[in-house]
Design a protein around this motif. Sequence first.
Motif, PDB file in Angstrom:
ATOM      1  N   GLY A  38      -1.293  -3.186   5.102  1.00  0.00           N
ATOM      2  CA  GLY A  38      -1.798  -3.600   3.795  1.00  0.00           C
ATOM      3  C   GLY A  38      -3.007  -4.503   3.854  1.00  0.00           C
ATOM      4  O   GLY A  38      -3.511  -4.922   2.813  1.00  0.00           O
ATOM      5  N   VAL A  60       0.853  -1.190   0.000  1.00  0.00           N
ATOM      6  CA  VAL A  60       0.000   0.000   0.000  1.00  0.00           C
ATOM      7  C   VAL A  60       0.891   1.242   0.000  1.00  0.00           C
ATOM      8  O   VAL A  60       1.825   1.345   0.807  1.00  0.00           O
ATOM      9  CB  VAL A  60      -0.938   0.034   1.227  1.00  0.00           C
ATOM     10  CG1 VAL A  60      -1.728   1.344   1.254  1.00  0.00           C
ATOM     11  CG2 VAL A  60      -1.898  -1.143   1.199  1.00  0.00           C
ATOM     12  N   GLU A  75      -2.746   0.322  -4.194  1.00  0.00           N
ATOM     13  CA  GLU A  75      -2.606  -1.019  -3.636  1.00  0.00           C
ATOM     14  C   GLU A  75      -1.942  -1.942  -4.661  1.00  0.00           C
ATOM     15  O   GLU A  75      -2.461  -2.130  -5.759  1.00  0.00           O
ATOM     16  CB  GLU A  75      -3.967  -1.589  -3.247  1.00  0.00           C
ATOM     17  CG  GLU A  75      -4.719  -0.780  -2.221  1.00  0.00           C
ATOM     18  CD  GLU A  75      -6.108  -1.338  -1.973  1.00  0.00           C
ATOM     19  OE1 GLU A  75      -6.221  -2.446  -1.420  1.00  0.00           O
ATOM     20  OE2 GLU A  75      -7.094  -0.660  -2.366  1.00  0.00           O
TER      21      GLU A  75
END
Length: 324
Positions: free
Chosen positions: A138, A76, A104
């Motif tokens: 993430g 991320v 992402e």
Amino acid sequence: MRDLDHQVITQALAWVREGHPIWLCTVLSTYGSAPRGPGAMLVARRDGRYVGSLSGGCVEEAFLAELIAGDFCRMVSLRRYGESREESRRLALPCGGVLEVLIEHRAPDTAWLAHLEVLHQALQGQRRLVRRVDVEAGAFQARDDDVAEGPCVVRRPASVDIRIGPVLRLLLAGLSPVAEACARFAQALGHEVIVCDPRPEMREGFVAEGVTVVPQLPSAFIGAGGCHAATAVVALTHDPRIDDLAMIEAVRTEAFYIGVMGSRRTSDARATRLLRSGGLSQADIDRIHMPIGLDLGSKTPAEIALSVMADIVRVYHGKGHYGR
């Protein structure tokens, strides 16, 4: 015409199923003028192929150049485009705009595939969701959106919440020149359009590619489950036999927007009629936009349709009323 976000997730699914890692980008916030708002998405591959839009062209080019050069290897990343005056000029962002983008980098594993499938179902009308992305670790998850209103993106110190919902559905309760203009505007906006009208003489002259035409009373279609939470129901015929019945059924649904055309005097008379003989409560009446649309001084069918669609978009995005 499919909504652009639906196209993004559909393409993301296809690439992940083929085994490609992908980069899913979401606009988190905008400062100054920006062509696309928070929640706008883009999906890309390392080779530069992409679907979606973040700004209408300028930011996409910068992002893709950075991606192809090998940037964004973290799971991320947060990137602000146009923050410096030099970059704003180089990207040709209007009015010195700044975009903050969540990027992402996801591998094509089982968990990510399942997540994308859930998002795809939501955009097809199955449910409304909130995506939560941990900007440090993430991690990602999706949960039901119990509020269904408010900002599309909510920032927290360590995470981001992003609302994902079905393509906006415009249900036109009966045909008229205003309804036909609304259908054209809605298609241009990427909305799903359904027209319900039992009158063969009205349906006969109506041709619009991509619009679903249902030859039955709108009230019957609505009562059979034709609305979800991202549906706008509008009655624009001036025929109480169609308009009133549609309103009676629509207030029993989750439709986010319910409206009927008519002057202030006509609207007051309709409200009285629905209260006395339609079985509606004052709370039901309060849900109905009547007169419908923003007060733009509209006169022609196209102008009235513009005011209707503008009001629907306003309510859909949770904005305050700047009209009447």
